[in-house]
Design a protein around this motif. Structure first.
Motif, mmCIF file in Angstrom:
data_model
loop_
_atom_site.group_PDB
_atom_site.id
_atom_site.type_symbol
_atom_site.label_atom_id
_atom_site.label_comp_id
_atom_site.label_asym_id
_atom_site.label_seq_id
_atom_site.Cartn_x
_atom_site.Cartn_y
_atom_site.Cartn_z
ATOM 1 N N ARG A 36 7.112 6.361 1.615
ATOM 2 C CA ARG A 36 6.610 5.584 0.335
ATOM 3 C C ARG A 36 5.355 6.100 -0.136
ATOM 4 O O ARG A 36 4.886 6.952 0.549
ATOM 5 N N GLY A 38 2.166 4.822 -2.174
ATOM 6 C CA GLY A 38 1.460 3.875 -2.710
ATOM 7 C C GLY A 38 0.668 4.224 -4.072
ATOM 8 O O GLY A 38 0.103 5.526 -4.062
ATOM 9 N N ALA A 90 4.309 -0.250 -2.907
ATOM 10 C CA ALA A 90 4.707 1.463 -2.748
ATOM 11 C C ALA A 90 5.856 1.403 -3.682
ATOM 12 O O ALA A 90 6.658 0.633 -3.810
#
Length: 121
Positions: A36, A38, A90
């Protein structure tokens, strides 16, 4: 080819399940993972699973809240996310590789498009 889906907007404490469908040749794949990224952050490892044996690996930040699983018959890897927090917001990416499971993004040659997860406070 990897196709991620399942992202969305959820409140703190809520749940989402992401799915990553793998198409094309899969017999050469061993490791599948979720990463992920963010806002304003580097992409980071979230979870990984071995395609054959099902061994799982998690980042400390998601242990006990997220569960990675696979359905070999559907060529799909899932990420069940519970007790979501705003810091889980994210773009989530799935990745795959023929080598052993790794926690670094350099260990994965195949990437899907991202799916946005937003957790509101």
């Amino acid at each position: 080819q990897l196709q991620a889906s399942g992202g969305g907007l959820v409140q703190t404490g809520g749940s989402l399940r992401l799915a990553c469908e793998v198409s094309g040749r899969t017999d050469n794949l061993n490791a599948l993972a979720w990463f992920r990224q963010g806002p304003g952050k580097e992409r980071e490892f979230v979870a990984a699973i071995s395609w054959s044996g099902g061994s799982t690996y998690y980042a400390d930040s998601v242990k006990g809240r997220f569960t990675i699983s696979r359905d070999n018959a559907k060529n799909t890897v899932y990420l069940q996310m519970n007790s979501l927090k705003p810091e889980d917001t994210a773009v989530y990416y799935c990745a795959a590789d023929s080598a052993v499971v790794a926690v670094g993004e350099q260990g994965y040659d195949y990437w899907g498009q991202g799916t946005q997860v937003t957790v509101s406070s």
